[in-house]
Design an enzyme around this catalytic site. Structure first.
Site, short mmCIF file in Angstrom:
data_model
loop_
_atom_site.label_atom_id
_atom_site.label_comp_id
_atom_site.label_asym_id
_atom_site.label_seq_id
_atom_site.Cartn_x
_atom_site.Cartn_y
_atom_site.Cartn_z
CE1 TYR A 1 -4.06 -2.18 4.82
CE2 TYR A 1 -3.24 0.00 4.41
CZ TYR A 1 -3.75 -1.19 4.18
OH TYR A 1 -3.99 -1.40 2.67
CB SER B 1 -0.81 -0.10 1.22
OG SER B 1 -1.60 1.22 1.46
#
Length: 293
Positions: free
Chosen positions: A156, A143
């Protein structure tokens, strides 16, 4: 270049979102595709979709947090369909909230899927790919959170920064072998990752964050619904794989924040002329950093 046509590809999280986009792009390029997912209802739905389109895939249910189960699934697939040469480590989950509210279950769930899922993939695939000696490619989906942190995204971000470091190190370690490596770092993608909690196991249900109500899902979907479509993102991935390109970063909106971050880091980094021991360390061969690719 890494050829895609004719190869067998294994896509984790392949029954939806980014993984499903990759599966469709692989089929268009002539690959044979195995989609692995923990959600059986999604597997059934996409299998029916592919069958109707005349492009059947192999579908397997996989809990990638279970190393033994992972190895068993891959053993069975390769016994029937031949060697897997393209690994798309795409499955991932997210749940957001301030770190001071996080429970250990919140930590364990995202680390188990995002980080240990990647580690398990390497444990399963690296020995067999290296032993065969044919042309292979591993693609890890992280990401833009692998580079940039945001409030409320601590767990995350920790998993995605770890994935980045792991994948960069992997590329170094595999230089000169038959395995190429790419790192995909998406920004917003119009997927169903806002429904991640539906796959959260019952034994890790204790959470200090939101609980996955319809209101929660609608709020999260609003953040990503104008993001890149998965199949468009997959097109960038296929081009990078074919060119053996390591970084896949098709989001120009992140140029400015990354430039700002780099400038801040370089501003904080000591200069050689300010450190009287610098020349000694260099002369003794003390290792410094180096850019990958």
């Amino acid at each position: 270049m890494t050829a895609i046509s004719g190869k067998l590809a294994f896509v984790t999280g392949g029954a939806s979102g980014v993984g499903l986009g990759q599966a469709k792009a692989l089929l268009r390029r002539g690959a044979r595709v195995v989609i692995a997912d923990i959600m059986q209802d999604r597997l059934d739905a996409v299998c029916a979709e592919f069958e109707a389109a005349g492009t059947p895939v192999v579908a397997v249910r996989l809990d990638l947090t279970d190393l033994d189960a992972y190895r068993g699934v891959v053993d069975a697939v390769e016994a029937e369909y031949g060697p897997i040469q393209l690994l798309f480590n795409t499955a991932g989950v997210s749940q957001f909230g301030p770190l001071q509210a996080a429970t250990m279950d919140d930590w364990r769930w995202q680390i188990d899927v995002n980080l240990y899922g990647t580690i398990h993939a390497l444990q399963v695939f690296l020995p067999r790919m290296l032993e065969r000696g044919d042309d292979n490619h591993i693609i890890v989906t992280a990401s833009m959170s692998a580079f940039l942190s945001l409030p409320g995204c601590g767990i995350y971000t920790a998993t995605k920064m770890a994935q980045r470091g792991l994948t960069e190190s992997l590329a170094w370690d595999l230089e000169g072998t038959n395995i190429h490596v790419s790192l995909l770092c998406p920004g917003a993608v119009n997927t169903n990752i806002h429904q991640s909690l539906r796959a959260r196991p019952a034994h890790l249900k204790d959470t200090g964050f939101y609980t996955g109500t319809e209101e929660d899902e609608a709020r999260l979907k609003a953040v990503i619904e104008h993001g890149m479509e998965p199949e468009r993102l997959a097109g960038y991935v296929m081009e990078a794989v074919e060119a053996n390109r390591f970084y896949i970063l098709p989001y120009p909106e992140f140029r400015a924040p990354l430039e700002d971050l780099q400038a801040e880091v370089m501003g904080a980094l000591a200069r050689p002329e300010d450190d009287p021991e610098y020349e000694m360390r260099i002369s003794k061969g003390v290792p410094g950093g180096s850019d990958k690719q």
